[in-house]
Design an enzyme around this catalytic site. Structure first.
Site, mmCIF file in Angstrom:
data_model
loop_
_atom_site.group_PDB
_atom_site.id
_atom_site.type_symbol
_atom_site.label_atom_id
_atom_site.label_comp_id
_atom_site.label_asym_id
_atom_site.label_seq_id
_atom_site.Cartn_x
_atom_site.Cartn_y
_atom_site.Cartn_z
ATOM 1 N N SER A 270 36.399 -16.419 8.823
ATOM 2 C CA SER A 270 35.875 -17.600 9.521
ATOM 3 C C SER A 270 35.537 -18.687 8.510
ATOM 4 O O SER A 270 35.531 -18.454 7.297
ATOM 5 C CB SER A 270 34.616 -17.243 10.325
ATOM 6 O OG SER A 270 33.568 -16.819 9.453
ATOM 7 N N GLY A 271 35.250 -19.876 9.041
ATOM 8 C CA GLY A 271 34.738 -20.966 8.227
ATOM 9 C C GLY A 271 35.573 -21.335 7.017
ATOM 10 O O GLY A 271 36.810 -21.368 7.069
ATOM 11 N N GLY B 72 36.198 -19.724 4.236
ATOM 12 C CA GLY B 72 37.096 -18.692 3.747
ATOM 13 C C GLY B 72 38.408 -18.656 4.501
ATOM 14 O O GLY B 72 39.485 -18.553 3.901
ATOM 15 N N GLY C 47 35.024 -12.906 2.859
ATOM 16 C CA GLY C 47 34.564 -13.690 4.008
ATOM 17 C C GLY C 47 35.630 -14.606 4.553
ATOM 18 O O GLY C 47 35.345 -15.736 4.948
ATOM 19 N N ALA C 48 36.871 -14.115 4.613
ATOM 20 C CA ALA C 48 37.992 -14.972 5.017
ATOM 21 C C ALA C 48 38.263 -14.946 6.517
ATOM 22 O O ALA C 48 39.287 -15.462 6.967
ATOM 23 C CB ALA C 48 39.255 -14.556 4.265
ATOM 24 N N TYR D 17 18.273 -17.575 0.460
ATOM 25 C CA TYR D 17 19.662 -18.033 0.405
ATOM 26 C C TYR D 17 19.869 -18.998 -0.762
ATOM 27 O O TYR D 17 20.813 -18.854 -1.550
ATOM 28 C CB TYR D 17 20.053 -18.721 1.711
ATOM 29 C CG TYR D 17 21.363 -19.461 1.627
ATOM 30 C CD1 TYR D 17 22.567 -18.785 1.729
ATOM 31 C CD2 TYR D 17 21.390 -20.843 1.426
ATOM 32 C CE1 TYR D 17 23.779 -19.456 1.629
ATOM 33 C CE2 TYR D 17 22.587 -21.523 1.331
ATOM 34 C CZ TYR D 17 23.786 -20.826 1.430
ATOM 35 O OH TYR D 17 24.988 -21.505 1.318
#
Length: 385
Positions: free
Chosen positions: A79-80, A82, A76-77, A260
């Protein structure tokens, strides 16, 4: 379902004298297919950073041993958190970052926009909603010829307003399938690569969350996390249409926010079980963390508009818990590389002065018997038992 992709490296050659930069003579391609796109091919970037072969290298001038560049995989790199962590680690010059992402084009644009230098990162396709994609990623990573010195399980799906479940390619509820089961399989498969690394401090980091810890104020905001007796997970999280439940605790009614939070308990329990099973024999550091409230992250993109508008100022001016993406990225980078954070089995947090400390997990998130049971059920669901 999601993206189906394969990185097909052809002839690989590794330069002599300790440069493991993989040279692809016939450039590899990433094939992507979606419902509205029949086929799309994009050229895949392959690592060309000066990463020495595993072990120390010796300078021909001063004969001093120098530490080779480390290799870290971050899911998950694109965005955000990551992306921020990938940027923070790459900028040190001490790490080559493998960006494990579902959307290749998005990751490539994000890395360029973040100012990450060419050669400091490699993008490889990974769709955590498909266990076959996880296995393909591991195979592609090994074909690239890089060592693995750190793995960061960061990617997550959060669908707080969902009242009906969606499912992974393997038929598991999406939040738990991606956040927990996909990362569980990835960690288990890449554990052998971490064991082979000769890097001084090898680490496996799984992102936790304050929302999964019921010993905190945020953890007591309804719906509260809780795995129960894991009957829903044991049943395969298949949903009511299969006479099962899409919730880990077996509840009949689906709640996206709770799904979640439950998945984050699973993440923290998995970290501790990895520590108990493998740290003493391997020396690998297993850790989890809560980097602070990143109120502007894309993780909240599926929340209601009013929440997205009010949550950042609420965290900034009321709770004072707001943390920028850049700051959170630096904190995650610390857990990957800081010499003072080598203790295994720890859930790291930061105080208002941005100083790290060992935080306490809730009773359920630190229950060794539940961690063992979760491990055994997860092994069956991902095909390892």
């Amino acid at each position: 379902m999601a993206l189906q992709a394969a990185l097909l490296p052809s002839t690989l050659s590794v330069p002599k004298k300790g440069n493991l930069a993989t040279v692809v003579k016939d450039t590899a391609f990433l094939s992507v297919s979606q419902k509205k796109v029949s086929s799309l091919s994009v050229r895949a970037q392959v690592a060309t950073a000066p990463v020495a072969t595993p072990g120390s290298s010796t300078s021909s001038v001063d004969k001093k041993k120098t530490l080779r560049q480390g290799v870290v995989v971050i899911t998950g790199a694109s965005s955000g958190l990551g992306l921020a962590a990938a940027k923070a680690l790459a900028e040190t010059g001490k790490w080559h970052v493998v960006m494990a992402c579902r959307d290749f084009l998005k990751a490539a644009k994000a890395a360029k926009s973040a100012g990450m230098a060419e050669g400091s990162y490699t993008i490889l396709h990974l769709d955590l909603a498909s266990l076959d994609s996880v296995r393909q990623f591991v195979d592609n990573f090994r074909r690239a010829g890089m060592p693995l010195d750190a793995l960061v399980c960061n990617a997550a799906i959060y669908r707080p307003t969902a009242r009906t479940p969606t499912f992974t390619a393997d038929g598991y509820e999406m939040s738990v399938g991606v956040n927990h089961l996909g990362h569980f399989l990835l960690s288990r498969l890449l554990l052998d690569d971490l064991k082979k690394s000769d890097y001084p401090s090898r680490r496996l980091v799984i992102l936790g969350s304050i929302t999964g810890n019921t010993n905190t104020l945020a953890g007591n905001v309804p719906p509260k996390a809780g795995l129960g007796d894991l009957r829903g997970l044991a049943g395969g999280l298949s949903g009511p249409n299969s006479n099962g439940s899409a919730m880990i605790d077996g509840a009949e009614e689906f709640d996206g926010a709770k799904a979640y939070k439950d998945s984050k308990i699973c993440n923290m329990l998995t970290m501790q079980e990895l520590h108990r099973r493998f740290h003493e024999d391997t020396g690998i550091t297993f850790a989890s963390l809560y980097p602070g409230c990143i109120a502007t992250t894309g993780l909240f993109r599926e929340h209601i508009p009013l929440f997205r508008m009010l949550f950042p100022p609420f965290q900034k001016f009321v709770t004072k818990g707001f943390v920028s993406e850049a700051e959170s990225g630096k904190r995650l980078a610390q857990v990957v590389s800081d010499p003072s954070l080598t203790k295994s089995g720890v859930y790291w947090s930061w105080n208002k002065d941005s100083a790290s400390f060992e935080n306490q997990l809730s009773r359920e998130a630190s229950d060794p018997e539940k961690a063992r049971k979760l491990w055994e059920i997860s092994e069956k669901l991902v095909g390892l038992a």
